[in-house]
Design a protein around this motif. Structure first.
Motif, short mmCIF file in Angstrom:
data_model
loop_
_atom_site.label_atom_id
_atom_site.label_comp_id
_atom_site.label_asym_id
_atom_site.label_seq_id
_atom_site.Cartn_x
_atom_site.Cartn_y
_atom_site.Cartn_z
N VAL A 23 6.20 4.86 14.80
CA VAL A 23 6.19 5.69 13.52
C VAL A 23 5.23 5.01 12.47
CG1 VAL A 23 7.52 6.55 11.49
CG2 VAL A 23 8.52 6.34 13.82
N THR A 24 5.06 3.64 12.24
CA THR A 24 4.20 3.01 11.36
C THR A 24 2.76 3.27 11.60
OG1 THR A 24 4.29 0.96 12.64
CG2 THR A 24 5.98 1.27 10.91
N ILE A 40 1.16 5.00 0.51
CA ILE A 40 0.49 6.31 0.93
C ILE A 40 1.59 7.15 0.81
CG2 ILE A 40 -0.78 7.53 2.70
CD1 ILE A 40 -1.71 4.73 3.64
N SER A 41 2.72 7.11 1.92
CA SER A 41 3.65 7.96 2.10
C SER A 41 4.44 8.03 0.93
CB SER A 41 4.66 7.61 3.31
OG SER A 41 3.73 6.89 4.40
N THR A 47 2.60 8.48 13.59
CA THR A 47 3.21 8.86 14.83
C THR A 47 2.45 9.14 16.00
OG1 THR A 47 3.16 11.18 14.42
CG2 THR A 47 4.97 9.87 13.29
N GLY A 49 4.04 12.54 4.98
CA GLY A 49 3.77 11.62 5.71
C GLY A 49 2.78 11.56 6.69
N SER A 50 2.66 12.27 7.73
CA SER A 50 1.63 12.49 8.63
C SER A 50 0.54 13.02 7.84
CB SER A 50 1.98 13.32 9.80
OG SER A 50 3.19 12.88 10.42
N ILE A 103 0.85 -1.18 0.02
CA ILE A 103 0.12 -0.01 -0.03
C ILE A 103 0.85 1.23 0.08
CG2 ILE A 103 -2.07 1.30 1.13
CD1 ILE A 103 -2.64 -1.45 2.43
N ILE A 163 10.33 1.80 16.02
CA ILE A 163 9.98 1.81 14.56
C ILE A 163 8.44 1.74 14.60
CG2 ILE A 163 9.96 0.32 12.47
CD1 ILE A 163 12.87 -0.25 12.93
N TRP A 171 8.80 4.15 2.12
CA TRP A 171 8.52 3.49 3.50
C TRP A 171 7.60 2.42 3.17
CZ3 TRP A 171 12.75 5.36 5.56
CH2 TRP A 171 12.85 6.81 5.84
N SER A 203 5.71 -0.97 3.20
CA SER A 203 6.15 -2.05 3.62
C SER A 203 5.91 -3.32 2.63
CB SER A 203 5.17 -2.47 4.71
OG SER A 203 5.46 -1.71 5.80
N GLU A 247 2.43 11.59 17.83
CA GLU A 247 1.87 13.12 17.68
C GLU A 247 0.42 12.81 16.84
OE1 GLU A 247 4.99 12.49 16.95
OE2 GLU A 247 5.87 13.75 18.87
N MET A 248 0.42 12.22 15.93
CA MET A 248 -0.94 12.08 15.12
C MET A 248 -1.94 11.31 15.88
SD MET A 248 -0.38 13.50 12.10
CE MET A 248 0.67 14.60 13.14
C1 LIG Z 1 8.96 0.48 8.98
C2 LIG Z 1 7.94 1.45 8.35
C3 LIG Z 1 6.90 0.81 7.76
C4 LIG Z 1 6.11 1.78 6.73
N1 LIG Z 1 4.96 1.24 6.01
C5 LIG Z 1 4.38 2.03 5.12
C6 LIG Z 1 3.67 1.56 4.27
O1 LIG Z 1 3.54 0.27 3.98
N2 LIG Z 1 2.81 2.41 3.48
C7 LIG Z 1 2.81 3.64 3.59
O2 LIG Z 1 2.39 4.51 2.75
N3 LIG Z 1 3.49 4.13 4.47
C8 LIG Z 1 4.18 3.52 5.43
N4 LIG Z 1 5.34 3.87 6.18
C9 LIG Z 1 5.20 5.40 6.68
C10 LIG Z 1 4.66 5.85 7.88
O3 LIG Z 1 3.34 5.84 7.84
C11 LIG Z 1 5.19 7.38 8.02
O4 LIG Z 1 6.70 7.39 8.20
C12 LIG Z 1 4.40 8.01 9.08
O5 LIG Z 1 3.18 8.35 8.81
C13 LIG Z 1 5.23 9.33 9.43
O6 LIG Z 1 5.51 10.21 8.48
P1 LIG Z 1 6.90 10.83 7.80
O7 LIG Z 1 7.81 9.61 8.54
O8 LIG Z 1 6.90 11.48 6.72
O9 LIG Z 1 7.15 11.72 9.11
P2 LIG Z 1 6.59 13.45 9.14
O10 LIG Z 1 5.01 13.37 8.77
O11 LIG Z 1 7.60 14.10 8.35
O12 LIG Z 1 6.57 13.82 10.59
C14 LIG Z 1 8.01 14.13 11.16
C15 LIG Z 1 7.66 14.59 12.78
O13 LIG Z 1 6.76 15.67 12.74
C16 LIG Z 1 5.78 15.21 13.41
N5 LIG Z 1 4.41 16.03 12.90
C17 LIG Z 1 3.98 15.94 11.74
N6 LIG Z 1 2.68 16.69 11.70
C18 LIG Z 1 2.85 17.15 12.89
C19 LIG Z 1 1.49 18.20 13.45
N7 LIG Z 1 0.82 18.51 12.74
N8 LIG Z 1 1.71 18.35 14.83
C20 LIG Z 1 2.85 17.96 15.50
N9 LIG Z 1 3.58 17.16 14.97
C21 LIG Z 1 3.78 16.68 13.72
C22 LIG Z 1 5.58 13.61 13.48
O14 LIG Z 1 4.82 13.20 14.38
C23 LIG Z 1 6.98 13.20 13.43
O15 LIG Z 1 7.31 13.36 14.63
C24 LIG Z 1 6.23 3.30 7.13
C25 LIG Z 1 7.07 3.58 7.92
C26 LIG Z 1 8.06 2.95 8.57
C27 LIG Z 1 9.08 3.42 9.50
#
Ligand SMILES: Cc1cc2nc3c(=O)[nH]c(=O)nc-3n(C[C@H](O)[C@H](O)[C@H](O)COP(=O)(O)OP(=O)(O)OC[C@H]3O[C@@H](n4cnc5c(N)ncnc54)[C@H](O)[C@@H]3O)c2cc1C
Length: 381
Positions: free
Chosen positions: A359-360, A126-127, A363, A132-133, A124, A356, A157, A159, A365-366
């Motif tokens: 985050v998945t 999404i990211s 986070t 990300g968030s 899937i 890890i 990212w 999976s 925060e979310m």
């Molecule tokens: C092992 C692993 C597997 C994954 N598998 C998948 C997958 O299969 N498919 C997929 O699509 N994604 C996947 N992801 C992605 C995962 O969903 C994202 O890493 C996660 O949603 C966070 O996005 P980001 O890493 O871009 O962090 P960001 O969104 O850039 O966030 C960085 C930091 O800022 C904080 N932040 C962001 N917005 C705000 C806000 N409004 N207020 C306060 N703090 C905030 C966050 O909490 C975090 O601490 C995976 C990630 C990992 C590590």
């Protein structure tokens, strides 16, 4: 409320535990946090299917086992205790299957059937590198070109991405905000490429970047049209976040089990370290947090199974369990002394896995923002 397992659930958990010790644990031990090739992972997945891992949540009408989320969760926690890597593979197969449940009969025959048989791997997307968030900000494009769509963008990212035979790609057809997000099934043979991303842990399975450069798909591969994709993803995450939380419980329970055994065995100051009050305090704190996490998560899964909206409960449970796992495993490391930080003992790997899981699928925060929105009735994203 009745917290007891049914006889059927208990039997399923017991026989699954035996299978995990006989088959999965030795297979995993042969790979020291290094990538398990696709055919080998597929061999494991196919054996797991008999227990509903990879085909459990899909309905019987679709060819799945139609397990209720609580029963699925009981087994999934056991799998996570033995191998969080394999648990991720199973989780992604399950989630992809749920997204395909709304597909056309042709797409189901081509993708959902083989997915539930372990013949195809899904993923899937999404990211993205810049998204990300805030899922609503997706940049990936699905540009209409006659009867086709051209998918262009990069996913990060993902999976199972390196294993995947197809990807459910989140993209937008135009720039009209969140309403424009759709879900598109893209076959690897249609042209996307993947690259594995090395991580702190969980490297036996794949987390990958996916690259789409004007990948041409027919419109029949639209799973959810623009405007319906985001809502479907949010519902999916309500059901899957408690499962990520159960992965945290699985590794926490493993840390507790190892710690109890070690505290009985290791002697200092003339007695087992478990007979020292401060070690018992650590064990007690670990046990309390494991149990609290588990109860919150199964409450969320019970709500999901009953069709009750669960963003609040799932967010609370996932947040709590993932953060608790870090604290629990830190106690385990302390109990193991110097042995806790060596590769000879299993604790250091659990210590690398725990962050890890925070985050998945969203986070901390979310999750807190989801909890806050539910309580205050106003978003603060
Ligand atoms: C092992 C692993 C597997 C994954 N598998 C998948 C997958 O299969 N498919 C997929 O699509 N994604 C996947 N992801 C992605 C995962 O969903 C994202 O890493 C996660 O949603 C966070 O996005 P980001 O890493 O871009 O962090 P960001 O969104 O850039 O966030 C960085 C930091 O800022 C904080 N932040 C962001 N917005 C705000 C806000 N409004 N207020 C306060 N703090 C905030 C966050 O909490 C975090 O601490 C995976 C990630 C990992 C590590």
């Amino acid at each position: 409320m009745d917290f007891r397992l049914s006889d059927e659930q208990q039997m399923a958990v017991d026989s699954f535990r035996r299978f995990l010790e006989d088959v999965i644990r030795p297979a995993i031990a042969a790979h020291d946090d290094t990538f398990i090739p696709k055919d080998e992972m597929q061999g494991l997945l196919k054996q797991l299917l008999q227990f509903g891992m990879g085909n459990g949540l899909a309905s019987e009408a679709d060819g799945g086992m139609g397990l209720d989320p609580v029963t699925f969760g009981l087994l999934f926690e056991e799998l996570s205790r033995v191998s969080p890597d394999v648990a991720i593979v199973v989780l992604i197969q399950e989630e992809t299957g749920l997204l395909l449940s709304a597909a056309s009969d042709e797409l189901k025959a081509q993708y959902l059937g083989p997915l539930l048989e372990g013949d195809k791997f899904g993923s899937i997307g999404i990211s993205e590198p810049a998204v990300g968030s805030n899922i609503a900000d997706i940049k990936c494009r699905a540009k209409v070109d006659g009867d086709d769509l051209l998918i262009t963008g990069e996913k990060q990212w993902i999976s199972g991405g390196h294993y995947s035979d197809f990807n459910v790609t989140v993209a937008r057809e135009s720039d009209d905000g969140a309403a424009g997000i759709g879900l598109y099934l893209v076959d690897r043979a249609q042209g996307y490429e993947s690259q594995n991303i090395p991580k702190l842990a969980l490297n036996r399975q794949s987390t990958a970047q996916l690259f789409f450069d004007k990948v041409r798909i027919p419109k029949s591969q639209v799973l959810f049209p623009p405007g319906q994709g985001l809502k479907r993803l949010m519902t999916l995450l309500e059901g899957s976040r408690p499962l990520v939380g159960l992965m945290a419980v699985g590794i926490s329970q493993a840390a507790l089990d190892y710690s109890i055994a070690y505290a009985k065995e290791r002697k200092q100051h003339g007695k087992p370290i478990g007979a020292h009050q401060l070690i018992q305090a650590r064990i007690a704190e670990m046990a309390v947090k494991v149990e609290a996490s588990r109860l919150m998560l199964f409450k969320a899964l019970d709500q999901v199974g009953r069709g009750i909206r669960s963003d609040f409960q799932s967010g609370m449970a996932k947040y709590f369990a993932a953060e608790a796992a870090i604290e629990i495993i830190r106690h385990a490391m302390a109990i193991h002394g110097g042995n806790g930080v060596t590769r000879e003992f299993p604790i250091e790997e659990l210590y690398r896995i725990a962050p890890i899981l925070t985050v998945t699928e969203g986070t901390p925060e979310m999750q807190k923002l989801i909890i806050g929105r539910s309580l205050l009735g106003m978003p603060a994203f």
